[in-house]
Write an enzyme that holds these catalytic residues in place. Structure first.
Site, PDB file in Angstrom:
ATOM      1  N   TYR A   1      -0.527  -1.920 -12.218  1.00  0.00           N
ATOM      2  CA  TYR A   1      -1.947  -1.827 -12.535  1.00  0.00           C
ATOM      3  C   TYR A   1      -2.166  -1.202 -13.913  1.00  0.00           C
ATOM      4  CZ  TYR A   1      -1.876  -2.713  -7.538  1.00  0.00           C
ATOM      5  OH  TYR A   1      -1.605  -3.251  -6.312  1.00  0.00           O
TER       6      TYR A   1
ATOM      7  N   GLY B   1       0.752  -1.250   0.000  1.00  0.00           N
ATOM      8  CA  GLY B   1       0.000   0.000   0.000  1.00  0.00           C
ATOM      9  C   GLY B   1       0.776   1.290   0.000  1.00  0.00           C
TER      10      GLY B   1
ATOM     11  N   CYS C   1     -14.648   4.367 -28.256  1.00  0.00           N
ATOM     12  CA  CYS C   1     -15.894   5.131 -28.413  1.00  0.00           C
ATOM     13  C   CYS C   1     -16.609   5.361 -27.093  1.00  0.00           C
ATOM     14  CB  CYS C   1     -16.798   4.399 -29.386  1.00  0.00           C
ATOM     15  SG  CYS C   1     -15.946   4.138 -30.932  1.00  0.00           S
ATOM     16  N   GLU C   2     -15.977   6.057 -26.181  1.00  0.00           N
ATOM     17  CA  GLU C   2     -16.593   6.442 -24.902  1.00  0.00           C
ATOM     18  C   GLU C   2     -15.924   7.729 -24.463  1.00  0.00           C
ATOM     19  OE1 GLU C   2     -16.901   3.896 -21.569  1.00  0.00           O
ATOM     20  OE2 GLU C   2     -17.033   2.089 -22.769  1.00  0.00           O
TER      21      GLU C   2
ATOM     22  N   GLU D   1       3.826  -6.798   1.481  1.00  0.00           N
ATOM     23  CA  GLU D   1       3.302  -7.130   0.147  1.00  0.00           C
ATOM     24  C   GLU D   1       3.225  -5.898  -0.740  1.00  0.00           C
ATOM     25  OE1 GLU D   1      -0.624  -8.395   1.149  1.00  0.00           O
ATOM     26  OE2 GLU D   1       0.003 -10.278   2.039  1.00  0.00           O
ATOM     27  N   PRO D   2       4.348  -5.243  -0.991  1.00  0.00           N
ATOM     28  CA  PRO D   2       4.268  -4.060  -1.857  1.00  0.00           C
ATOM     29  C   PRO D   2       4.102  -4.452  -3.320  1.00  0.00           C
ATOM     30  CG  PRO D   2       6.551  -4.487  -1.262  1.00  0.00           C
ATOM     31  CD  PRO D   2       5.719  -5.519  -0.549  1.00  0.00           C
ATOM     32  N   GLY D   3       3.253  -3.734  -4.016  1.00  0.00           N
ATOM     33  CA  GLY D   3       3.110  -3.945  -5.455  1.00  0.00           C
ATOM     34  C   GLY D   3       3.549  -2.694  -6.180  1.00  0.00           C
ATOM     35  N   ARG D   4       2.709  -1.645  -6.030  1.00  0.00           N
ATOM     36  CA  ARG D   4       2.914  -0.402  -6.765  1.00  0.00           C
ATOM     37  C   ARG D   4       4.302   0.203  -6.543  1.00  0.00           C
ATOM     38  NH1 ARG D   4      -1.713   2.830  -7.802  1.00  0.00           N
ATOM     39  NH2 ARG D   4      -2.670   1.785  -6.032  1.00  0.00           N
TER      40      ARG D   4
HETATM   41  N1  LLP Z   1      -1.778  -6.819  -0.491  1.00  0.00           N
HETATM   42  C1  LLP Z   1      -3.115  -6.870  -0.642  1.00  0.00           C
HETATM   43  C2  LLP Z   1      -3.896  -7.785   0.185  1.00  0.00           C
HETATM   44  C3  LLP Z   1      -3.752  -6.044  -1.597  1.00  0.00           C
HETATM   45  O1  LLP Z   1      -5.068  -6.094  -1.732  1.00  0.00           O
HETATM   46  C4  LLP Z   1      -2.973  -5.150  -2.386  1.00  0.00           C
HETATM   47  C5  LLP Z   1      -3.589  -4.294  -3.389  1.00  0.00           C
HETATM   48  C6  LLP Z   1      -1.567  -5.144  -2.189  1.00  0.00           C
HETATM   49  C7  LLP Z   1      -1.017  -5.986  -1.229  1.00  0.00           C
HETATM   50  C8  LLP Z   1      -0.651  -4.268  -2.983  1.00  0.00           C
HETATM   51  O2  LLP Z   1      -0.918  -2.922  -2.811  1.00  0.00           O
HETATM   52  P1  LLP Z   1       0.104  -1.846  -3.421  1.00  0.00           P
HETATM   53  O3  LLP Z   1       1.409  -1.960  -2.672  1.00  0.00           O
HETATM   54  O4  LLP Z   1       0.291  -2.143  -4.847  1.00  0.00           O
HETATM   55  O5  LLP Z   1      -0.569  -0.550  -3.179  1.00  0.00           O
HETATM   56  N2  LLP Z   1      -5.855  -1.183  -9.268  1.00  0.00           N
HETATM   57  C9  LLP Z   1      -5.659  -0.167  -8.262  1.00  0.00           C
HETATM   58  C10 LLP Z   1      -4.961  -0.708  -7.031  1.00  0.00           C
HETATM   59  C11 LLP Z   1      -5.652  -1.885  -6.407  1.00  0.00           C
HETATM   60  C12 LLP Z   1      -4.926  -2.423  -5.214  1.00  0.00           C
HETATM   61  C13 LLP Z   1      -5.550  -3.680  -4.722  1.00  0.00           C
HETATM   62  N3  LLP Z   1      -4.832  -4.315  -3.649  1.00  0.00           N
HETATM   63  C14 LLP Z   1      -4.922   1.015  -8.863  1.00  0.00           C
HETATM   64  O6  LLP Z   1      -4.639   0.999 -10.062  1.00  0.00           O
HETATM   65  O7  LLP Z   1      -4.627   1.978  -8.179  1.00  0.00           O
END
Ligand code: LLP
Length: 423
Positions: free
Chosen positions: A375, A239, A346-347, A275-278
């Site tokens: 994402y 997050g 087309c939106e 659990e970092p993604g972004r």
């Molecule tokens: N762990 C869990 C349980 C999650 O649900 C998520 C993201 C993460 C880790 C990773 O979060 P991050 O570090 O990437 O913020 N599609 C949306 C974001 C959806 C996030 C969903 N869960 C966007 O484009 O902003």
């Protein structure tokens, strides 16, 4: 910091001119930087280096095999939320004991698959799911390691669609009921409680909600231990936000986050998972697109690109802001313009930016959307029958296509005609 910089007036991905990749693969395409992925993973790894820990990449943000392999080779674990993600992690060579299985609706098949091939733990989201994992594991004669995701009722102060830690959200079990649910978990066959899981939302640009949530988790750890549970692991979720608008956003650094983790839960002697993604993949990717037309309207000018909402849905879905920069750097004397930047779908929702100040561009020139590595490709679709766009990975002065653009024929061949329509 990322590795998409101008050199001699040309945007580069590491040491490769973006225009060179475009000449090779055509636009639009996603382009990722190995050096940025590596740097961001290592920032987290170092931020937690004083504690036993595992950084599990939230692969929902970017699940390309080459990206996963890059991170797995650095020692990353994976946070998966579906059987498909689990299979992708395994295919990229991630061992089961480095895969954390999250997600609100794990099916019996997915649970069985993970128990067969190995899983570090399931992050349980509800009591029915906990009972399902117990039933599947018992039937297999296996023991499923679990944490329970608790919902700490903390406002993450982020976009409503990506906030998960308030009591009205669908995630986890209320922290007020945690002791009761842990007691049931301890009594169920086929389960071994190993810890607690929490995730409060995505794109957090302030550390205060994390501090609040982790302090609650520390208190809960002590309570559950007093109840006789062995809490050896804390999964603190992902997050941490990234700067999308570089000119005016300064989100917290992984090192500040690491210090917060140490301060709030470090004394508990638990192994820490995050659990970092972004923050790992977001600024490690750009979306490159060409201008099809520059259309001068009565009230405003439009830049019509060959990328659209099906390729990058974030602006349409979350009103998200992405920096959009010309691939050929604007010269100081360039004519300024103010555009609505749109795609060809087309939106009206297929709008990337409204009234964006840019240098004047003309057909055939290219732009890059920054912060598109998370994402982006994973949320794309073939709406308007626009084939999925390619992904490219750069490594120093090399680049490779890591997902190719399907031809129209390949796209169409996925459909099948039933017998009664065959002629
Ligand atoms: N762990 C869990 C349980 C999650 O649900 C998520 C993201 C993460 C880790 C990773 O979060 P991050 O570090 O990437 O913020 N599609 C949306 C974001 C959806 C996030 C969903 N869960 C966007 O484009 O902003």
């Amino acid at each position: 910091m990322d590795h998409f910089l101008y050199r001699d007036g040309q945007l580069h991905a590491e040491d490769v001119p973006v225009a060179q990749i475009a000449a090779d693969v055509g636009t639009p395409f996603y382009c990722y930087s190995t050096a940025t992925l590596t740097r961001h993973f290592q920032l987290f790894d170092e931020a937690l280096s004083d504690l036993p820990h595992l950084v599990c990449f939230a692969m929902k943000s970017n699940s390309n095999q080459a990206v996963l392999r890059t991170l797995a080779d650095l020692g990353a674990g994976m946070d998966v939320v579906s059987g498909g993600e689990y299979a992708r992690a395994r295919a990229a060579g991630v061992p089961g004991d480095r895969i954390v299985f999250s997600g609100v609706g794990k099916t019996a098949d997915e649970i069985r698959m993970a128990l067969t091939e190995g899983v570090r733990q399931f992050n349980v989201e509800s009591e029915p799911e906990m009972r399902a994992i117990s039933a599947v594991a018992s039937a297999m004669g296996a023991t499923a390691p679990i944490t329970i995701r608790v919902n700490p009722d903390v406002d993450a102060k982020t976009h409503a669609k990506i906030s998960t830690g308030k009591k009205e959200d669908k995630f986890g079990i209320p922290i007020t009921r945690a002791r009761e649910v842990y007691a049931e978990a301890a009594a169920l066959p086929g389960l071994k409680v190993v810890g607690i899981d929490v995730h409060i939302g995505s794109q957090l640009t302030d550390l205060a909600p994390f501090e609040l949530a982790y302090t609650k988790i520390a208190d809960l750890t002590e309570q559950l231990r007093a109840d006789g549970h062995e809490i050896i692991r804390l999964d603190l979720g992902g997050g941490l936000g990234i700067p999308y608008a570089r000119s005016n956003e300064v989100p917290p650094l992984p090192s500040d986050y690491g210090a917060l983790v140490a301060r709030t839960v470090g004394h508990l002697g638990c192994e820490i998972e995050i659990e970092p993604g972004r923050l790992i993949s977001g600024n490690a990717g750009i979306l490159v697109s060409s201008v099809i037309y520059e259309k001068q309207g009565e009230e405003r000018d439009f830049l019509i690109l060959d990328a659209a909402m099906n390729d990058l849905i974030r602006p349409a879905m979350y009103e998200a802001y992405h920096d959009i920069v010309p691939v050929q750097e604007a010269t100081p004397g360039a004519t300024p313009a103010c555009y609505d930047i749109v795609g060809p779908v087309c939106e009206s929702g297929d709008t990337f930016a409204k009234r964006r100040d840019m240098p004047r561009l003309s057909a055939g020139e290219m732009v890059a959307f920054r912060s598109a590595g998370a994402y982006g490709a994973v949320m794309s679709s073939e709406y308007n029958s626009r084939p999925l766009i390619p992904e490219v990975l750069v490594h120093g002065d090399q680049f490779a296509v890591i997902r190719k653009r399907p031809s129209y024929a390949e796209m169409i061949a996925r459909d099948t005609i039933p017998e009664w329509l065959d002629r």
